[in-house]
Design an enzyme around this catalytic site. Sequence first.
Site, PDB file in Angstrom:
ATOM      1  N   SER A   9       0.861  -1.309   0.085  1.00 43.07           N
ATOM      2  CA  SER A   9       0.108   0.032  -0.108  1.00 43.07           C
ATOM      3  C   SER A   9       0.830   1.301  -0.087  1.00 43.07           C
ATOM      4  O   SER A   9       1.554   1.624   1.069  1.00 43.07           O
ATOM      5  CB  SER A   9      -0.923   0.206   1.219  1.00 43.07           C
ATOM      6  OG  SER A   9      -1.445   1.211   1.442  1.00 43.07           O
ATOM      7  N   MET A  38      -9.065   7.775  -0.443  1.00 45.72           N
ATOM      8  CA  MET A  38     -10.010   8.145   0.925  1.00 45.72           C
ATOM      9  C   MET A  38     -10.483   9.514   0.652  1.00 45.72           C
ATOM     10  O   MET A  38      -9.638  10.434   0.112  1.00 45.72           O
ATOM     11  CB  MET A  38      -9.050   8.015   2.234  1.00 45.72           C
ATOM     12  CG  MET A  38      -8.448   6.695   2.363  1.00 45.72           C
ATOM     13  SD  MET A  38      -7.598   6.693   3.841  1.00 45.72           S
ATOM     14  CE  MET A  38      -6.761   4.979   3.871  1.00 45.72           C
ATOM     15  N   HIS A  67      -8.254   0.916  -4.481  1.00 46.37           N
ATOM     16  CA  HIS A  67      -9.155   0.410  -3.057  1.00 46.37           C
ATOM     17  C   HIS A  67      -9.746   2.032  -2.868  1.00 46.37           C
ATOM     18  O   HIS A  67      -9.360   3.147  -2.379  1.00 46.37           O
ATOM     19  CB  HIS A  67      -8.383   0.061  -1.792  1.00 46.37           C
ATOM     20  CG  HIS A  67      -9.137  -0.219  -0.832  1.00 46.37           C
ATOM     21  ND1 HIS A  67      -8.456  -0.518   0.613  1.00 46.37           N
ATOM     22  CD2 HIS A  67     -10.546  -0.194  -0.399  1.00 46.37           C
ATOM     23  CE1 HIS A  67      -9.642  -0.543   1.242  1.00 46.37           C
ATOM     24  NE2 HIS A  67     -10.849  -0.655   0.786  1.00 46.37           N
ATOM     25  N   MET A  69     -12.090   4.243  -1.028  1.00 46.05           N
ATOM     26  CA  MET A  69     -12.877   4.218   0.225  1.00 46.05           C
ATOM     27  C   MET A  69     -13.425   5.791   0.156  1.00 46.05           C
ATOM     28  O   MET A  69     -13.194   6.483   0.865  1.00 46.05           O
ATOM     29  CB  MET A  69     -11.883   4.188   1.614  1.00 46.05           C
ATOM     30  CG  MET A  69     -11.455   2.887   1.705  1.00 46.05           C
ATOM     31  SD  MET A  69     -10.040   2.824   2.703  1.00 46.05           S
ATOM     32  CE  MET A  69      -8.786   2.763   1.249  1.00 46.05           C
ATOM     33  N   MET A 138     -11.077  -6.347   4.896  1.00 38.62           N
ATOM     34  CA  MET A 138     -10.515  -5.085   5.500  1.00 38.62           C
ATOM     35  C   MET A 138     -10.048  -5.935   6.785  1.00 38.62           C
ATOM     36  O   MET A 138     -11.188  -6.451   7.662  1.00 38.62           O
ATOM     37  CB  MET A 138     -11.186  -4.183   5.720  1.00 38.62           C
ATOM     38  CG  MET A 138     -11.439  -3.316   4.535  1.00 38.62           C
ATOM     39  SD  MET A 138     -10.138  -2.438   3.958  1.00 38.62           S
ATOM     40  CE  MET A 138      -9.204  -1.690   5.350  1.00 38.62           C
ATOM     41  N   ASP A 174      -6.631  -6.767   3.939  1.00 41.80           N
ATOM     42  CA  ASP A 174      -5.806  -5.318   3.778  1.00 41.80           C
ATOM     43  C   ASP A 174      -5.894  -4.883   5.218  1.00 41.80           C
ATOM     44  O   ASP A 174      -7.006  -4.611   5.806  1.00 41.80           O
ATOM     45  CB  ASP A 174      -6.571  -4.459   3.027  1.00 41.80           C
ATOM     46  CG  ASP A 174      -5.954  -3.317   2.804  1.00 41.80           C
ATOM     47  OD1 ASP A 174      -5.019  -2.837   3.398  1.00 41.80           O
ATOM     48  OD2 ASP A 174      -6.832  -2.314   2.012  1.00 41.80           O
TER      49      ASP A 174
HETATM   50  C1  DX5 Z   1      -6.661   1.223   5.424  1.00 41.95           C
HETATM   51  C2  DX5 Z   1      -6.107   0.657   4.097  1.00 41.95           C
HETATM   52  C3  DX5 Z   1      -4.924  -0.256   4.112  1.00 41.95           C
HETATM   53  C4  DX5 Z   1      -3.781   0.117   4.940  1.00 41.95           C
HETATM   54  C5  DX5 Z   1      -2.603  -1.043   5.138  1.00 41.95           C
HETATM   55  O1  DX5 Z   1      -7.735   1.938   5.245  1.00 41.95           O
HETATM   56  O2  DX5 Z   1      -6.908   0.225   3.230  1.00 41.95           O
HETATM   57  O3  DX5 Z   1      -4.365  -0.608   2.601  1.00 41.95           O
HETATM   58  O4  DX5 Z   1      -3.187   1.449   4.484  1.00 41.95           O
HETATM   59  O5  DX5 Z   1      -1.738  -0.358   5.928  1.00 41.95           O
HETATM   60  P1  DX5 Z   1      -0.960  -1.481   6.987  1.00 41.95           P
HETATM   61  O6  DX5 Z   1      -0.250  -2.255   6.401  1.00 41.95           O
HETATM   62  O7  DX5 Z   1       0.046  -0.380   7.709  1.00 41.95           O
HETATM   63  O8  DX5 Z   1      -2.159  -1.618   8.011  1.00 41.95           O
HETATM   64 ZN    ZN Z   2      -6.316  -0.549   1.171  1.00 42.57          ZN
END
Ligand code: DX5
Ligand code: ZN
Length: 223
Positions: A9, A38, A67, A69, A138, A174
């Site tokens: 990510s 996001m 992804h 969000m 998630m 994830d």
């Molecule tokens: C959270 C994201 C993830 C996250 C993963 O909302 O979708 O992709 O950034 O990061 P780590 O591996 O640090 O949890």
């Molecule tokens: Zn993600």
Amino acid sequence: MSDIIISPSILSADFAQLGREIKAIESAGCDWVHVDVMDGHYVPNLTIGPGVCKAIRPHIKTVMDVHLMIEPADPYLKDFADAGADYISIHPEAGPHLDRSLQVIRDLGCKAGVALNPSTPETCLEYVLDRIDLILVMSVNPGFGGQSFLTSQLPKIGRIKKMIAGRDILIEVDGGVTPENAKMIAGAGADALVAGSAIFGKGAQEESVYAANIAALRTAATS
Ligand code: DX5
Ligand code: ZN
């Protein structure tokens, strides 16, 4: 478990040098590049949009795993497809008609993913399974990198695996993935692991550091 997809990510990368960071993780052996979008509304954080996706696309030689969000997602699906996304994953809560949104993603020439929050039951997938290429489980509440893995999601991965019943659908996990829990997650049925902190740390590190971090995840997941 013989094979696993590692999708770093870039949320944890150095945003001032995304092109360089992507080149480094790909040379270091990752399989996909995970892009966390996001909106400060669906999740309490703002990150990047289609403009940045388009700018980094030429630097990605592997797979752009987007992804979303964001709520609503529908008005932006074409923008992310035009920006070069290979996979577009949406959250079912972010729009009124999941079945229709998934059709749109495929009609735009992308692979369609559904992302499930920790509290979202997998039963919401039952009637759209034939429209899905990827299920993103998630294992933290979406919004931030660096959170701890929620073990409550392990049985969900297994249930989804059964539900897929041999269809050509990948399960991606994830959030909070580390070399310490990767074996357990892969054992539960994951095909792809997203990792931000476990690969980038604070970002802008040497390619050899990324290579070691990716290898540690892969070895743990496939041992
Ligand atoms: C959270 C994201 C993830 C996250 C993963 O909302 O979708 O992709 O950034 O990061 P780590 O591996 O640090 O949890
Ligand atoms: Zn993600």
